[in-house]
Scaffold this motif. Structure first.
Motif, PDB file in Angstrom:
ATOM      1  N   SER A 140       6.458  11.123   9.444  1.00  0.00           N
ATOM      2  CA  SER A 140       7.170  12.145  10.231  1.00  0.00           C
ATOM      3  C   SER A 140       6.269  12.858  11.218  1.00  0.00           C
ATOM      4  CB  SER A 140       7.582  13.139   9.272  1.00  0.00           C
ATOM      5  OG  SER A 140       6.354  13.831   8.743  1.00  0.00           O
ATOM      6  N   LEU A 141       6.770  13.594  12.239  1.00  0.00           N
ATOM      7  CA  LEU A 141       6.145  14.333  12.936  1.00  0.00           C
ATOM      8  C   LEU A 141       5.027  15.134  12.521  1.00  0.00           C
ATOM      9  CD1 LEU A 141       8.775  15.091  15.928  1.00  0.00           C
ATOM     10  CD2 LEU A 141       7.098  13.364  16.006  1.00  0.00           C
ATOM     11  N   GLN A 142       5.418  15.932  11.512  1.00  0.00           N
ATOM     12  CA  GLN A 142       4.448  16.789  10.768  1.00  0.00           C
ATOM     13  C   GLN A 142       3.208  16.070  10.464  1.00  0.00           C
ATOM     14  OE1 GLN A 142       6.176  18.650   7.579  1.00  0.00           O
ATOM     15  NE2 GLN A 142       4.332  19.914   6.862  1.00  0.00           N
ATOM     16  N   LEU A 143       3.521  14.886   9.481  1.00  0.00           N
ATOM     17  CA  LEU A 143       2.507  14.258   9.020  1.00  0.00           C
ATOM     18  C   LEU A 143       1.770  12.877   9.585  1.00  0.00           C
ATOM     19  CD1 LEU A 143       3.976  14.185   5.252  1.00  0.00           C
ATOM     20  CD2 LEU A 143       2.463  15.874   6.133  1.00  0.00           C
ATOM     21  N   ARG A 159       3.553   9.822  12.278  1.00  0.00           N
ATOM     22  CA  ARG A 159       4.302   8.777  12.166  1.00  0.00           C
ATOM     23  C   ARG A 159       3.568   7.387  11.898  1.00  0.00           C
ATOM     24  NH1 ARG A 159       9.507   9.685  12.588  1.00  0.00           N
ATOM     25  NH2 ARG A 159      10.556  11.426  13.855  1.00  0.00           N
ATOM     26  N   HIS A 195      -6.025  17.276  11.396  1.00  0.00           N
ATOM     27  CA  HIS A 195      -5.178  18.567  11.901  1.00  0.00           C
ATOM     28  C   HIS A 195      -5.924  19.880  12.131  1.00  0.00           C
ATOM     29  CE1 HIS A 195      -1.721  16.291  10.662  1.00  0.00           C
ATOM     30  NE2 HIS A 195      -2.324  15.753   9.531  1.00  0.00           N
ATOM     31  N   GLN A 204       0.873  20.631   3.448  1.00  0.00           N
ATOM     32  CA  GLN A 204       1.267  21.980   4.140  1.00  0.00           C
ATOM     33  C   GLN A 204       0.541  21.915   5.365  1.00  0.00           C
ATOM     34  OE1 GLN A 204      -0.270  24.823   1.109  1.00  0.00           O
ATOM     35  NE2 GLN A 204       1.740  25.814   1.287  1.00  0.00           N
ATOM     36  N   GLU A 205       0.475  20.757   6.259  1.00  0.00           N
ATOM     37  CA  GLU A 205      -0.213  20.537   7.496  1.00  0.00           C
ATOM     38  C   GLU A 205       0.221  21.623   8.639  1.00  0.00           C
ATOM     39  OE1 GLU A 205      -1.159  16.824   5.258  1.00  0.00           O
ATOM     40  OE2 GLU A 205       0.552  18.045   5.402  1.00  0.00           O
ATOM     41  N   ASP A 206       1.586  21.968   8.168  1.00  0.00           N
ATOM     42  CA  ASP A 206       1.937  23.082   9.283  1.00  0.00           C
ATOM     43  C   ASP A 206       1.260  24.425   9.309  1.00  0.00           C
ATOM     44  OD1 ASP A 206       3.171  23.057   6.666  1.00  0.00           O
ATOM     45  OD2 ASP A 206       4.862  23.803   7.524  1.00  0.00           O
ATOM     46  N   GLU A 214      -0.519  27.687  11.718  1.00  0.00           N
ATOM     47  CA  GLU A 214      -0.406  29.130  11.600  1.00  0.00           C
ATOM     48  C   GLU A 214      -1.675  29.772  11.118  1.00  0.00           C
ATOM     49  OE1 GLU A 214       1.390  31.707   7.800  1.00  0.00           O
ATOM     50  OE2 GLU A 214       2.465  29.789   8.428  1.00  0.00           O
TER      51      GLU A 214
END
Length: 335
Positions: A53-56, A58, A290, A318-320, A324
């Motif tokens: 995914s984009l978050q983790l 591709r 990250h 919880q990379e996002d 934050e």
């Protein structure tokens, strides 16, 4: 005592290169190590099936493409997969079974075993070996880990592996936690180490001495952060201590020498200062890239991000949260 050697080079190693292992890499690796005596070779995105995914990050190839490639090139070692509920769906298990996966490892954060129950219900009916995995286990006491592992055994796990996802263990804590599970669970217990403090091999040996019979290791330590237990070194040390692994050490060394151009061998795995700091604070080793990007973007020290991630008990997946946290630090919001 016999130890089964579980090799997640082609899964955990994907973290080290942004999940960009190619099917050519997978083919070459599987052909080289098949026949070396490894009990199982695990393949997939660093965060397991369904996690591209984009978050983790591709992956270069789909789960199906990676698994089909590995299946075609493994005839002696078993083929394994890693699944985390929320990233993976039940349908991902079905796909893996259709392709011919032998070992399914269902993973959760160390205090969230409940999330795996429905996955065990389905996977255990597929005629495959199904193991339970608890991640980030430095964040819970031995007693809590026993309680959570017992849930996965109740759900149908035929073995339980504790993951030191942050590379924060030492031999003392390893022996305490593995020993308690071995004493009370009644199923084989495994251990998966990261090398942030330079203790992965020592911790793996401590796990074996405490009764673990499944140990994870990756070729040259290729894996998230500072890497995993270095597979070939671990096998040599276990042999020195009279454990039977079934691994032909010299054949494994020859395989390493034959793979000079693919990432598990070509990319050196070292303990960088950021890896060390993440191990000291007990934050997921997979956050390394990250955190580095966030530190550069927000012009703050990586160690400050690691410290704040530890304070808020950030967990794998919880990379996002890293962005934050970095943004708050930049604004001076966090004390």
């Amino acid at each position: 005592m016999s130890i089964q050697i579980y090799d997640p080079t082609l899964r955990d190693g994907n973290h080290a290169i942004g999940h960009k292992l190619s099917t050519s890499d997978i083919q070459a690796y599987c052909r080289a190590v098949d026949g070396c005596g490894l009990w199982c070779v695990e393949v997939g995105h660093g965060n397991g099936l369904g996690a591209s995914s984009l978050q983790l990050g591709r992956a270069t190839h789909s789960d199906r493409e990676q698994l089909e490639c590995a299946r075609e090139n493994l005839s002696q070692s078993r083929l394994g997969v890693h699944l985390i509920p929320g990233f993976a769906k039940i349908s991902d298990i079905r796909t893996a079974v259709e392709i011919g996966v032998d070992v399914i490892r269902l993973a959760s954060h160390c205090t969230e075993a409940d999330l795996t129950e429905s996955y065990f219900d389905f996977a255990c009916g597929q005629g495959k070996l199904v193991h339970g995995v608890l991640m980030m286990t430095h964040m819970a006491s031995a007693e809590v880990l026993l309680e959570q592992a017992a849930k996965q055994v109740k759900y149908g796990a035929s073995a339980i592996t504790l993951m030191d996802s942050a590379g924060s263990y030492d031999p003392r804590s390893t022996a305490e936690k593995i020993g308690l599970l071995v004493k009370h669970l009644g199923v084989p217990v495994g251990f998966h180490a990261h090398n942030n403090l330079g203790l992965a091999v020592a911790n793996s040996l401590a796990a074996a001495q405490a009764g673990a019979t499944i140990l994870d290791g990756t070729m040259r330590g290729f894996g998230a952060g500072a890497g995993n237990t270095q597979l070939e070194v671990m096998c040599a040390v276990l042999e020195r201590y009279d454990y039977e692994t079934g691994v032909d050490l010299f054949k494994l060394c020859a395989a390493i020498d034959s793979l000079a151009e693919i990432p598990p061998v070509a990319k050196p795995t070292i303990i960088g200062t950021s890896n060390l700091i993440s191990g000291v604070y007990g934050v997921c080793a997979g956050f390394e890239k990250h955190v580095a990007r966030a530190a550069e973007t927000f012009e703050i020290e990586p160690r400050d991000i690691w410290k704040e991630l530890a304070r808020v008990n950030a967990v794998a997946g919880q990379e996002d949260l890293i962005i934050e946290v970095a943004n708050r630090l930049r604004k001076g919001v966090v004390a």
